[in-house]
Design a protein around this motif. Structure first.
Motif, PDB file in Angstrom:
ATOM      1  N   LEU A  17      -8.636 -17.976  10.183  1.00  8.94           N
ATOM      2  CA  LEU A  17      -8.072 -18.448   8.918  1.00  8.94           C
ATOM      3  C   LEU A  17      -7.257 -19.712   9.163  1.00  8.94           C
ATOM      4  O   LEU A  17      -6.581 -19.831  10.183  1.00  8.94           O
ATOM      5  CB  LEU A  17      -7.173 -17.362   8.329  1.00  8.94           C
ATOM      6  N   GLY A  34      -1.516 -15.044   1.723  1.00  5.91           N
ATOM      7  CA  GLY A  34      -1.854 -13.919   0.855  1.00  5.91           C
ATOM      8  C   GLY A  34      -3.194 -13.305   1.215  1.00  5.91           C
ATOM      9  O   GLY A  34      -3.352 -12.084   1.197  1.00  5.91           O
ATOM     10  N   GLU A  35      -4.158 -14.147   1.559  1.00 11.74           N
ATOM     11  CA  GLU A  35      -5.469 -13.660   1.970  1.00 11.74           C
ATOM     12  C   GLU A  35      -5.367 -12.872   3.269  1.00 11.74           C
ATOM     13  O   GLU A  35      -6.001 -11.821   3.427  1.00 11.74           O
ATOM     14  CB  GLU A  35      -6.437 -14.833   2.134  1.00 11.74           C
ATOM     15  N   LEU A  36      -4.567 -13.357   4.201  1.00  7.78           N
ATOM     16  CA  LEU A  36      -4.366 -12.650   5.467  1.00  7.78           C
ATOM     17  C   LEU A  36      -3.715 -11.289   5.228  1.00  7.78           C
ATOM     18  O   LEU A  36      -4.137 -10.271   5.804  1.00  7.78           O
ATOM     19  CB  LEU A  36      -3.502 -13.497   6.399  1.00  7.78           C
ATOM     20  N   TYR A  37      -2.724 -11.243   4.371  1.00  9.75           N
ATOM     21  CA  TYR A  37      -2.058  -9.979   4.050  1.00  9.75           C
ATOM     22  C   TYR A  37      -3.040  -8.992   3.417  1.00  9.75           C
ATOM     23  O   TYR A  37      -3.065  -7.811   3.777  1.00  9.75           O
ATOM     24  CB  TYR A  37      -0.888 -10.237   3.102  1.00  9.75           C
ATOM     25  N   ARG A  38      -3.879  -9.488   2.509  1.00  9.96           N
ATOM     26  CA  ARG A  38      -4.862  -8.616   1.861  1.00  9.96           C
ATOM     27  C   ARG A  38      -5.846  -8.039   2.881  1.00  9.96           C
ATOM     28  O   ARG A  38      -6.203  -6.854   2.808  1.00  9.96           O
ATOM     29  CB  ARG A  38      -5.611  -9.389   0.770  1.00  9.96           C
ATOM     30  N   GLN A  39      -6.268  -8.864   3.849  1.00  9.18           N
ATOM     31  CA  GLN A  39      -7.195  -8.371   4.861  1.00  9.18           C
ATOM     32  C   GLN A  39      -6.540  -7.298   5.730  1.00  9.18           C
ATOM     33  O   GLN A  39      -7.185  -6.311   6.096  1.00  9.18           O
ATOM     34  CB  GLN A  39      -7.709  -9.523   5.719  1.00  9.18           C
ATOM     35  N   GLN A  42      -6.528  -4.131   3.704  1.00  8.31           N
ATOM     36  CA  GLN A  42      -7.860  -3.537   3.648  1.00  8.31           C
ATOM     37  C   GLN A  42      -8.203  -2.816   4.943  1.00  8.31           C
ATOM     38  O   GLN A  42      -8.921  -1.811   4.940  1.00  8.31           O
ATOM     39  CB  GLN A  42      -8.898  -4.612   3.343  1.00  8.31           C
ATOM     40  N   GLY A  81      -2.485 -20.324  -0.416  1.00  4.71           N
ATOM     41  CA  GLY A  81      -2.887 -18.941  -0.607  1.00  4.71           C
ATOM     42  C   GLY A  81      -3.416 -18.257   0.639  1.00  4.71           C
ATOM     43  O   GLY A  81      -3.802 -17.079   0.578  1.00  4.71           O
ATOM     44  N   ALA A  82      -3.423 -18.953   1.789  1.00  2.00           N
ATOM     45  CA  ALA A  82      -3.995 -18.363   3.007  1.00  2.00           C
ATOM     46  C   ALA A  82      -3.194 -17.157   3.481  1.00  2.00           C
ATOM     47  O   ALA A  82      -3.769 -16.161   3.942  1.00  2.00           O
ATOM     48  CB  ALA A  82      -4.081 -19.415   4.100  1.00  2.00           C
TER      49      ALA A  82
END
Length: 266
Positions: A62, A71-76, A79, A68-69
């Motif tokens: 990433l 936030g994307e890392l946190y979401r991954q 998951q 927004g990166a």
């Protein structure tokens, strides 16, 4: 904190100080989330550390300078069902030269990675640590954070922000079970100067090794320290400007960092 069996997330993990955090934390038994832009390097490191230390590794390629990166890392991580107990905000880079001559787009990316990503990552992962009553955040600042840097104005300002930000959160969380720690290295044997594009940004002298820098950091944290400046020479250089006027400090640092093509004008 005892990191064995817990999850550590390291940004900028593909080389240098970030890679050493991965190696030394894996040796202590920590599972790892490795984050950087280059997937192949992360996968090679993850495979090696899993074989050598029996830890689990998750690779998330990433670019954290993008909006927004974090936030994307946190979401991954959510998951994957991962609770991060140690966050190492290490990713960052520098630019060098007259402010108006350095690419404005590149300087914007510098602020996004060195500052915005650190704030966003901390904001996202800290609540989970507080809920569990334990955790730690290591933010990589620099000796550059102790004074303004002519010809590296944006980099110096971002590292001053990181140091101030970390100090403030150390105080806020000192009795809440989460430790904040600032690492302030001097010149280190990494690809830092390759990214900067010049050795003019070096103040001279022998460079420290990433291995030693990370080992000192983990020992200082274990002793409950708030920050560390590895190396006596680096510590003195970081502190000496406290005994100078701001103009004297700027003259000293500006003389060391002035681009080579302009040094004859001194």
């Amino acid at each position: 904190m005892n990191i064995k069996g817990k999850w550590s997330l390291i940004t900028g993990a593909s080389s240098g100080i970030g890679e050493q955090f991965a190696r030394q934390l894996a040796k202590e038994g920590s599972h790892l989330v490795l984050v950087a832009r280059t997937k192949s390097k992360l996968e090679a490191l993850a495979s090696e550390l899993t074989r050598s230390h029996g830890v689990q590794c998750r690779v998330i390629p990433l670019d954290l300078s993008l909006e927004g990166a974090a936030g994307e890392l946190y979401r991954q991580c959510q998951q994957l069902g991962l609770s991060i107990d140690l966050l190492v905000n290490n990713a960052g880079f520098a630019t060098h030269g007259l402010f108006e001559e350095v690419s404005g787009e590149r300087q914007h990316e510098e602020v996004m990675l060195n500052v915005t990503a650190v704030v966003d990552m901390t904001h996202l992962f800290l609540p989970g640590m507080l809920h569990r009553g334990a955790g730690a955040v290591i933010n990589v600042s620099s000796t550059a954070g102790f004074q303004p840097l002519p010809y590296m104005a944006v980099y110096g300002a971002t590292k001053a922000f990181v140091l101030s930000f970390t100090d403030a959160l150390w105080w806020e969380n000192r009795n809440r079970g989460v430790q904040f720690f600032a690492l302030c290295p001097g010149s280190t044997e990494t690809n830092f100067f390759n990214v900067v594009g010049t050795e003019d940004a070096s103040v001279g002298g022998a460079k420290d090794s990433p291995e030693r820098v990370v080992a000192l950091t983990l020992r200082a944290m274990a002793r409950g320290k708030q920050y560390v400046v590895p190396g006596l020479r680096n510590y003195l250089s970081a502190q000496i400007t406290r005994f100078m006027t701001r103009r004297q400090s700027l003259r000293l640092v500006g003389g060391m960092l002035r681009p080579t093509q302009s040094k004859e004008d001194l």
